[in-house]
Motif scaffolding. Sequence first.
Motif, PDB file in Angstrom:
ATOM      1  N   ASP A  16      64.771 -35.948  19.207  1.00  0.00           N
ATOM      2  CA  ASP A  16      64.956 -34.722  19.976  1.00  0.00           C
ATOM      3  C   ASP A  16      66.401 -34.262  19.814  1.00  0.00           C
ATOM      4  OD1 ASP A  16      65.263 -32.749  21.773  1.00  0.00           O
ATOM      5  OD2 ASP A  16      64.779 -33.945  23.542  1.00  0.00           O
ATOM      6  N   TYR A  17      66.574 -33.133  19.159  1.00  0.00           N
ATOM      7  CA  TYR A  17      67.926 -32.662  18.902  1.00  0.00           C
ATOM      8  C   TYR A  17      68.410 -31.667  19.941  1.00  0.00           C
ATOM      9  CZ  TYR A  17      67.945 -35.100  14.529  1.00  0.00           C
ATOM     10  OH  TYR A  17      67.930 -36.081  13.600  1.00  0.00           O
ATOM     11  N   SER A  18      67.607 -31.426  20.951  1.00  0.00           N
ATOM     12  CA  SER A  18      68.036 -30.416  21.920  1.00  0.00           C
ATOM     13  C   SER A  18      69.191 -30.945  22.770  1.00  0.00           C
ATOM     14  CB  SER A  18      66.890 -30.023  22.831  1.00  0.00           C
ATOM     15  OG  SER A  18      66.728 -31.037  23.778  1.00  0.00           O
TER      16      SER A  18
ATOM     17  N   THR B  75      65.655 -25.664  16.972  1.00  0.00           N
ATOM     18  CA  THR B  75      66.893 -26.075  17.642  1.00  0.00           C
ATOM     19  C   THR B  75      68.058 -25.401  16.930  1.00  0.00           C
ATOM     20  OG1 THR B  75      65.839 -28.230  17.959  1.00  0.00           O
ATOM     21  CG2 THR B  75      68.188 -28.121  18.417  1.00  0.00           C
TER      22      THR B  75
ATOM     23  N   GLU C  10      73.179 -27.401  18.216  1.00  0.00           N
ATOM     24  CA  GLU C  10      72.531 -28.473  18.982  1.00  0.00           C
ATOM     25  C   GLU C  10      72.029 -29.585  18.048  1.00  0.00           C
ATOM     26  OE1 GLU C  10      70.851 -26.002  22.806  1.00  0.00           O
ATOM     27  OE2 GLU C  10      70.158 -25.454  20.800  1.00  0.00           O
ATOM     28  N   CYS C  11      71.847 -29.260  16.771  1.00  0.00           N
ATOM     29  CA  CYS C  11      71.490 -30.309  15.791  1.00  0.00           C
ATOM     30  C   CYS C  11      72.719 -31.141  15.461  1.00  0.00           C
ATOM     31  CB  CYS C  11      70.963 -29.675  14.491  1.00  0.00           C
ATOM     32  SG  CYS C  11      69.314 -28.977  14.652  1.00  0.00           S
TER      33      CYS C  11
ATOM     34  N   VAL D 256      64.653 -19.379  18.293  1.00  0.00           N
ATOM     35  CA  VAL D 256      65.615 -20.291  18.941  1.00  0.00           C
ATOM     36  C   VAL D 256      67.054 -19.794  18.805  1.00  0.00           C
ATOM     37  CG1 VAL D 256      65.891 -21.792  16.893  1.00  0.00           C
ATOM     38  CG2 VAL D 256      66.336 -22.685  19.169  1.00  0.00           C
TER      39      VAL D 256
END
Length: 346
Positions: free
Chosen positions: A2-4, A114, A118-119, A286
């Motif tokens: 999860d890169y959020s 994403t 945020e990545c 996004v």
Amino acid sequence: MDYSSSKLNLSPKSNDKEEYSSDPKAFEEYKPLISSLPRRKGWVLNQFYHYQGFWHNLFYLEGLLSAQEHFKPQPNDIFLSSVPKSGTTWLKALSFAIMTRSSFDASTNPLLTTTPHECVHSLEGDLAHNLFHRNLDTPLIGTHVPYTSLPKPVIDYGCKIIYICREPKDAFVSLWHFCCKASPKGVELSAREDLDFEEAFQLFCEGISVFGPYWDHVLGYWRASLEFPERILFLKYENLKNEPVFYVKEMAKFMGYPFSLEEETKGMIENIVDLCSFKNLSKLEVNKSGWLHGRPYLVEKNAFFRKGEIGDWKNYLKPMMVSRLDEITKHKFRSSDLTFNVSSDA
Ligand SMILES: Nc1ncnc2c1ncn2[C@@H]1O[C@H](COP(=O)(O)OS(=O)(=O)O)[C@@H](OP(=O)(O)O)[C@H]1O
């Protein structure tokens, strides 16, 4: 994976003050030092502080001081470094896509859902303000910290660095637009004092911009890249724009993730270039709507995708401004063989 950013607990709070840090207590120890530093009026946030030869706003300065004291990189970390508005978002997207290409296909890449920021989190921003908790799956870290201020272990461990810079007139115009879209926390954009173009220009020329002086930032990484070419890859936004396939291949080689012949034949490099192109990223939902959290100011995600062109300065700078910036650039870079095409026809 999860890169959020939700895990990072970086959401802005409605009562955030103009100059806030995520946990004020975490940076208490730096108060005496910070209060002793020279300060000037900033662009979006009220104050810039002069530290180790560069101008910083409070949020990133606290992050930098904390990183200098506490941050321990992994030897395989790759730092993606830049002065703001030089191609950071693009560099993050490309490096992330290069590094993760065997884990995802065209429909599952996290970049589709994403934002690049945020990545790949930033050292003095996201990471420092979240006590350096990080996702170790992708050893990529963004930073705007000048070369001479990088935490010592980053240099001592021989971490690789990719630096991107951009022709200063375009960088200034991009920065001004961005600052017009950013607002101190707790202040409605519409209620914010307008950022005067001429005043911003004057400050930029004097070297007073976030992480500026712009030229000193570029020169620091340029000189280091000549001294340690195996450790620092120096890129220009304009070259990446004109020959993306060539430079993405160079980046992958440098990062230690070279493309195989089979990948090249299958068009993997072109696929990554397309995925990370301005055209593609800027139309993804996004990146189009919502706020980017974890910043000291409020800004919408779409502020990171404006035009993505070379030479937009022609639409904004008066002839006097063009010659002034070109002169400064020539003067500052005179003892290096670093050049941008500074002619007014560029
Ligand atoms: N994928 C891609 N390709 C080409 N150009 C791109 C891309 N993504 C963002 N941009 C343009 O880069 C400018 C923003 O700079 P940064 O990403 O360095 O901003 S930041 O430092 O992360 O705040 C800003 O430039 P301007 O359009 O000139 O303002 C963005 O539009």
